[in-house]
Design a protein around this motif. Structure first.
Motif, PDB file in Angstrom:
ATOM      1  N   VAL A   1       0.714   2.532  -6.136  1.00 52.44           N
ATOM      2  CA  VAL A   1      -0.604   2.173  -5.633  1.00 52.44           C
ATOM      3  C   VAL A   1      -1.344   3.435  -5.209  1.00 52.44           C
ATOM      4  CG1 VAL A   1      -1.850   0.939  -3.819  1.00 52.44           C
ATOM      5  CG2 VAL A   1       0.113  -0.129  -4.919  1.00 52.44           C
ATOM      6  N   LEU A   2      -0.644   4.339  -4.539  1.00 52.78           N
ATOM      7  CA  LEU A   2      -1.261   5.588  -4.124  1.00 52.78           C
ATOM      8  C   LEU A   2      -1.604   6.446  -5.334  1.00 52.78           C
ATOM      9  CD1 LEU A   2       0.930   6.411  -1.008  1.00 52.78           C
ATOM     10  CD2 LEU A   2      -1.366   5.456  -1.067  1.00 52.78           C
ATOM     11  N   ASP A   3      -0.729   6.471  -6.325  1.00 55.55           N
ATOM     12  CA  ASP A   3      -1.008   7.219  -7.551  1.00 55.55           C
ATOM     13  C   ASP A   3      -2.249   6.674  -8.240  1.00 55.55           C
ATOM     14  OD1 ASP A   3       1.209   8.749  -7.086  1.00 55.55           O
ATOM     15  OD2 ASP A   3       2.495   7.702  -8.527  1.00 55.55           O
ATOM     16  N   LEU A   4      -2.378   5.365  -8.276  1.00 56.49           N
ATOM     17  CA  LEU A   4      -3.541   4.743  -8.889  1.00 56.49           C
ATOM     18  C   LEU A   4      -4.808   5.117  -8.130  1.00 56.49           C
ATOM     19  CD1 LEU A   4      -4.742   2.816 -10.993  1.00 56.49           C
ATOM     20  CD2 LEU A   4      -4.267   0.953  -9.419  1.00 56.49           C
ATOM     21  N   ALA A   5      -4.751   5.093  -6.818  1.00 54.75           N
ATOM     22  CA  ALA A   5      -5.918   5.451  -6.012  1.00 54.75           C
ATOM     23  C   ALA A   5      -6.333   6.897  -6.273  1.00 54.75           C
ATOM     24  CB  ALA A   5      -5.615   5.247  -4.525  1.00 54.75           C
ATOM     25  N   VAL A   6      -5.357   7.791  -6.327  1.00 53.57           N
ATOM     26  CA  VAL A   6      -5.660   9.198  -6.624  1.00 53.57           C
ATOM     27  C   VAL A   6      -6.253   9.320  -8.020  1.00 53.57           C
ATOM     28  CG1 VAL A   6      -4.614  11.464  -7.026  1.00 53.57           C
ATOM     29  CG2 VAL A   6      -3.966  10.134  -5.022  1.00 53.57           C
TER      30      VAL A   6
ATOM     31  N   VAL B   1      -7.978   7.089  -9.711  1.00 49.38           N
ATOM     32  CA  VAL B   1      -9.347   6.572  -9.715  1.00 49.38           C
ATOM     33  C   VAL B   1     -10.305   7.598  -9.108  1.00 49.38           C
ATOM     34  CG1 VAL B   1     -10.869   4.818  -8.691  1.00 49.38           C
ATOM     35  CG2 VAL B   1      -8.712   4.149  -9.757  1.00 49.38           C
ATOM     36  N   MET B   2      -9.887   8.219  -8.024  1.00 49.24           N
ATOM     37  CA  MET B   2     -10.740   9.212  -7.377  1.00 49.24           C
ATOM     38  C   MET B   2     -10.948  10.430  -8.280  1.00 49.24           C
ATOM     39  SD  MET B   2      -9.140   8.729  -3.601  1.00 49.24           S
ATOM     40  CE  MET B   2     -10.070   9.916  -2.684  1.00 49.24           C
TER      41      MET B   2
ATOM     42  N   ILE C   1       0.828  -1.204   0.000  1.00 43.92           N
ATOM     43  CA  ILE C   1       0.000   0.000   0.000  1.00 43.92           C
ATOM     44  C   ILE C   1       0.862   1.253   0.000  1.00 43.92           C
ATOM     45  CG2 ILE C   1      -1.639   1.328   1.407  1.00 43.92           C
ATOM     46  CD1 ILE C   1      -2.882  -0.979  -0.146  1.00 43.92           C
TER      47      ILE C   1
END
Length: 157
Positions: free
Chosen positions: A16-21, A23-24, A11
């Protein structure tokens, strides 16, 4: 405990954090495009073609219950009552949303590619100009002069 530590590492990785951002931001962008389509573009299309609301287009697959005969054209009431139908108008709206999102993303990627290309071109120009503008180290120049004088003194020149 090792599984939890491994999950924490996974995590914490940047991608992974870039992907989450991403997606948001994509979800937020999707809401903006949906609003643009429903509140700006579709009313204009409706005005051009005569008050068309694509979301109300449907094909009835079953019979309308007697209590809803007065609302035979009310898509929402029929849908809420569970009348079987194909809502192709919503599909048309979603296709328009997709085309708008695709076009906006195309323009965005095109702009970013132009910026990257411009930056690469500028770096190449700076790299080509750098050797011509490079100055020689004064100590190296002095050593070359000394070497030249020593050669002259020995007769090797």
């Amino acid at each position: 405990m090792a599984l939890f530590d491994e999950f924490k590492k996974f995590i914490a990785r940047g991608n992974v954090l870039d992907l989450a951002v991403g997606v948001m931001l994509g979800a937020a962008f999707g809401k903006i495009v949906t609003s643009l389509t429903e509140n700006v573009i579709m009313p204009v299309i409706g005005a051009i073609f005569g008050t068309i609301d694509f979301s109300r287009f449907y094909i009835l697959l079953g019979s309308i219950p007697p209590e809803l005969q007065s609302k035979a054209t009310d898509y929402d009431a029929l849908k809420t009552a569970g009348v079987p139908m194909i809502g192709y108008g919503m599909f048309i709206t979603q296709v328009i949303n997709f085309l708008i999102i695709g076009f906006v993303l195309f323009l965005l990627v095109r702009s970013v590619n132009k910026l990257v290309e411009s930056a690469k071109k500028q770096e190449a120009e700076e790299a080509a100009a750098a050797p011509a503008a490079a100055t020689v180290d004064p100590q190296l120049e002095a050593l070359k002069e000394i070497l030249e004088e020593l050669r002259k003194g020995r007769g090797e020149a």
